[in-house]
Design an enzyme around this catalytic site. Structure first.
Site, short mmCIF file in Angstrom:
data_model
loop_
_atom_site.label_atom_id
_atom_site.label_comp_id
_atom_site.label_asym_id
_atom_site.label_seq_id
_atom_site.Cartn_x
_atom_site.Cartn_y
_atom_site.Cartn_z
N GLY A 93 0.82 -1.22 0.00
CA GLY A 93 0.00 0.00 0.00
C GLY A 93 0.85 1.26 0.00
N ARG A 102 -1.08 -5.84 14.38
CA ARG A 102 -1.60 -6.71 13.33
C ARG A 102 -1.87 -8.13 13.83
NH1 ARG A 102 1.84 -4.81 7.97
NH2 ARG A 102 0.62 -2.94 7.69
#
Ligand code: ADP
Length: 603
Positions: free
Chosen positions: A194, A430
């Site tokens: 990203g 995460r």
């Protein structure tokens, strides 16, 4: 006379046999013959057709004469630039060269390759071609078998972000460089990311009222990896992250003015490149390579062995398309071959932090197979943290890829499960978020947000896809009210409405909320509302080759291996049990840059 007649008959018979053989030969002529044949294979003409690629239809124009495919042109497509380019360039040519539909797909661009082949197949059908005959796999072209030899200062294995940073930095430090990349394109996983790049940047952050410090970045990285990362490497990473942003900018890279919090990044210090995904990094390095002498890039060239002389690494053996390649390195070799999340056997071998990952998809490109780990066995390099694998809760359910992710940052979206309920702090680490997702029904969730980042729906996500495109492709859903959105994604509307209402209440107070979430910005209250489905996916391998702060590779006794350097995801020891979102691109630029300089200048 009788004798002459007999001779004539024999000659006639012989002629007939010769002619018969000739006719049979003509009829069984292979498809790639350009001579005329007795029966036409195609109805000559130009045919247009289309088939689905990665991002919508690929339209092709195919020209045939009676015997052969003359030309294949791609008229329209919406495939990702850079990533699909090798397929767009090579597949049409391969079809014409080989007069076949059974051409090899391009690694890393398989869906695009298959889309082109399917579109050409449709066009050939219109031309009356025999699809079955054209789909028979022919023997691939044999390499010439010749060995090519090069001598240079620095050899770099891998053309992702770390390898390219090393190449540029070695060149800046006066070295001649050869970079080898096994895939047909540069970019590795870096180009698919990203693009978020963490760096403490008072210039940008103060304009947004964000307090930050290099120490805070250090502490979050160290503690976010459960204190398993090596302090000296983390210190090197956080102190050099902003200088790496400035270095990239000096090479022409553009970042947006506003920083943001990337998934699992824990703090708003992620820089967003102006170009989509990770393409900006790769384009920046490619531009430098094109504009400066001294860096040679060999694509389709896979390192197979390190050459060692008296304990020093002196070169690399590789395999290219045309044959073997031997690369002698006067100064040193940099390994920047990336991680192994794309290698199911290897991740099963090392995985200790998750249940079996065999059935999970990955965000990685097919070249992420951990080759560097096998390459360094010969020099007894130390491996560190190999059991630490990072999963993300953000995979596309169909492919595992990050694409299709509708979130633009952490603060303004929530996750709900199939019951429409929130289940985790969506600003957490995460691993924490993925573990929570694995406990939900079918390990399936929806990212829910409003139109604050998508006022018209034509705005793009972090992966260069507009919300409207995603909706058209059935990869995102829209509702003018939360009730409508709940119906569109088939979750209980009462639960979804309640989840959003409670979230909005905490936005007013700034939290923390019941899940411990502290990162908030705006309420989810601007219609229309959107949702996109996500599943767990294997993303990053935190472990790898141990290096010191000069990116020199260490052996199992802790000593430097002369002539060997490593950078990027192939290394271990920085991120501990859990890498912060946005730290990988910083890591590869910082340590790639250091590795290039060390390889160019150290003895
Ligand atoms: P990083 O983020 O560490 O730079 P990437 O995944 O972006 O990692 O890039 C690693 C690159 O190394 C990929 O492009 C991959 O195809 C390449 N690579 C992996 N193994 C080899 C090998 N044996 N020889 C040459 N290139 C390799």
């Amino acid at each position: 006379m009788k004798h002459i007649k007999q001779s004539k008959r024999i000659i006639c018979a012989l002629l007939c046999i010769v002619m018969a053989i000739f006719v049979v030969a003509c009829q069984s002529k292979p498809a790639d013959s350009s001579e005329s044949s007795s029966s036409a294979m195609f109805t000559a003409g130009t045919y247009v057709s289309k088939a689905a690629g990665q991002n919508g239809d690929i339209e092709v124009e195919v020209t045939v004469d009676e015997e052969s495919i003359k030309d294949v042109k791609i008229l329209k497509h919406n495939e990702s630039p850079e990533i699909s380019d090798p397929a767009i360039e090579r597949i049409p040519k391969a079809i014409v060269d080989q007069q076949s539909l059974a051409v090899d797909t391009i690694s890393g661009a398989t869906v695009t390759s298959n889309g082109i082949i399917a579109a050409v197949t449709e066009a050939i059908k219109l031309a009356g071609g025999d699809i079955a005959a054209l789909s028979v796999k022919k023997d691939s072209v044999k390499a010439s078998g010749e060995t090519t030899e090069y001598t240079t200062d620095v050899v770099i294995i891998g053309g992702g972000g770390a390898g390219l940073a090393a190449a540029v930095s070695a060149n800046e430090n006066g070295a001649e460089v050869i970079l080898i990349e096994k895939m047909p394109r540069l970019g590795g996983n870096t180009i698919l990311s990203g693009g978020a790049f963490n760096a403490v940047d008072p210039g940008r952050q103060s304009k947004q009222g964000i307090e930050d410090s290099v120490d805070k970045h250090y502490t979050q990285t160290y503690e976010g990896g459960d204190k398993l990362g090596k302090p000296d490497l983390i210190r090197t990473l956080v102190e050099n992250a902003y200088p790496a942003v400035e270095w990239l900018e000096s090479l022409g890279m553009k970042f947006e003015d506003e920083v943001f919090t990337v998934l699992g990044g824990l703090w708003p210090r992620a820089h967003r490149p102006s170009d989509p995904l990770g393409t900006g990094f790769i384009k920046t390095y490619e531009k430098y390579i094109n504009e400066n002498d001294g860096i040679k890039v060999l694509l389709d060239t896979k390192a197979t062995e390190l050459m060692v002389d008296g304990g020093r690494v002196v070169g690399v053996k590789a395999e290219g398309l045309e044959g073997d390649v031997i690369l002698h390195a006067n100064n040193g070799v940099v390994i920047a071959s990336g991680g192994f999340a794309g290698n199911v056997e290897m991740r099963e071998k090392y995985n200790e932090s998750w249940p079996s990952l065999t059935d999970l998809k990955t965000t990685n490109h097919p070249g992420a197979t951990g080759d560097g780990i096998a390459l360094v066995e010969v020099v007894d390099a130390n491996l560190i943290g190999m059991e630490q694998l990072q999963l993300l809760p953000m995979g596309d359910p169909a492919t595992g890829s990050l694409s299709g992710n509708i979130e633009k940052g952490v603060e303004n979206r929530i996750f709900v499960n199939k019951s429409g309920d929130r289940f985790v702090d969506e600003g957490a680490r995460r691993d924490v978020m993925t573990k929570a997702l694995l406990e939900q029904e079918d390990a399936y969730m929806w990212v829910v947000l409003d139109s604050v980042d998508y006022p018209t729906g034509d705005e793009k996500n972090n992966f260069n896809e507009s919300m409207n495109e995603l909706i058209e492709q059935g990869r995102a859903f829209k509702g003018d009210t939360l009730q409508e959105l709940a119906e569109a994604i088939d979750v209980p509307a009462d639960n979804l409405i309640k989840a959003v209402e409670e979230f909005n209440k905490v936005v007013e107070t700034g939290g923390p909320d019941a899940f411990g979430r502290t990162l908030f910005d705006q309420k989810i209250d601007q219609a229309p509302f959107y949702a996109g489905p996500r599943v767990p996916t294997v993303h990053h391998t935190m472990g790898g080759i141990e290096i010191n702060t000069s990116a020199q590779v260490l052996n199992k006794d802790g000593n430097v291996i002369p002539g060997l350097y490593a950078a990027g995801e192939v290394t271990g020891g920085i991120h501990g049990t859990n890498r912060l979102g946005g730290n990988a691109l910083a890591d590869i630029a910082v340590f790639g840059r250091i590795a290039g300089e060390s390889a160019a200048t150290k003895k």
